[in-house]
Design a protein around this motif. Structure first.
Motif, PDB file in Angstrom:
ATOM      1  N   PHE A 178       0.723   4.228  -2.852  1.00 23.00           N
ATOM      2  CA  PHE A 178       0.566   5.666  -2.603  1.00 23.00           C
ATOM      3  C   PHE A 178       1.721   6.462  -3.202  1.00 23.00           C
ATOM      4  O   PHE A 178       1.518   7.501  -3.823  1.00 23.00           O
ATOM      5  CB  PHE A 178       0.471   5.953  -1.102  1.00 23.00           C
ATOM      6  N   LYS A 206      -2.301   9.893   4.086  1.00 29.88           N
ATOM      7  CA  LYS A 206      -2.640   8.538   3.620  1.00 29.88           C
ATOM      8  C   LYS A 206      -1.676   7.514   4.192  1.00 29.88           C
ATOM      9  O   LYS A 206      -2.086   6.446   4.653  1.00 29.88           O
ATOM     10  CB  LYS A 206      -2.609   8.471   2.085  1.00 29.88           C
ATOM     11  N   LYS A 254       0.840  -1.209   0.000  1.00 27.02           N
ATOM     12  CA  LYS A 254       0.000   0.000   0.000  1.00 27.02           C
ATOM     13  C   LYS A 254       0.874   1.257   0.000  1.00 27.02           C
ATOM     14  O   LYS A 254       0.547   2.242  -0.671  1.00 27.02           O
ATOM     15  CB  LYS A 254      -0.923  -0.029   1.220  1.00 27.02           C
TER      16      LYS A 254
END
Length: 86
Positions: free
Chosen positions: A24, A65, A20
């Motif tokens: 990003f 994020k 992840k």
């Protein structure tokens, strides 16, 4: 909006988050000036430094994020540099 130069320091304690994290970072690839990752096996963490040249809103969005991922901590430092020099 004016671009800023910033460093996002990322400490990864949960290695399951790496996919992840990379997703990003790929989303912001055009804004990334450089990136360095250091695995610290003795402590079971990885440390990533990401330098960006982007609007503050985009820098904050990426840092936010990343920081929302379980086992991932971030800290952002902004440079006072606000204009491009040649």
């Amino acid at each position: 909006m004016e671009n800023r130069v910033a460093l996002i320091g990322i400490v990864v304690e949960n290695m399951d988050a790496t996919e992840k994290i990379n997703e990003f970072l790929h989303q912001y690839a055009a804004r990334i000036v450089g990136r360095m990752g250091v695995p610290y096996h003795k402590r079971g963490v990885s440390i990533i430094s990401v330098v960006l040249d982007a609007p503050q809103s985009e820098i904050s969005a990426l840092s936010g994020k990343l920081g929302m991922l379980p086992g991932v901590n971030t800290k952002t430092v902004y440079a006072k540099v606000t204009e491009e020099t040649e």
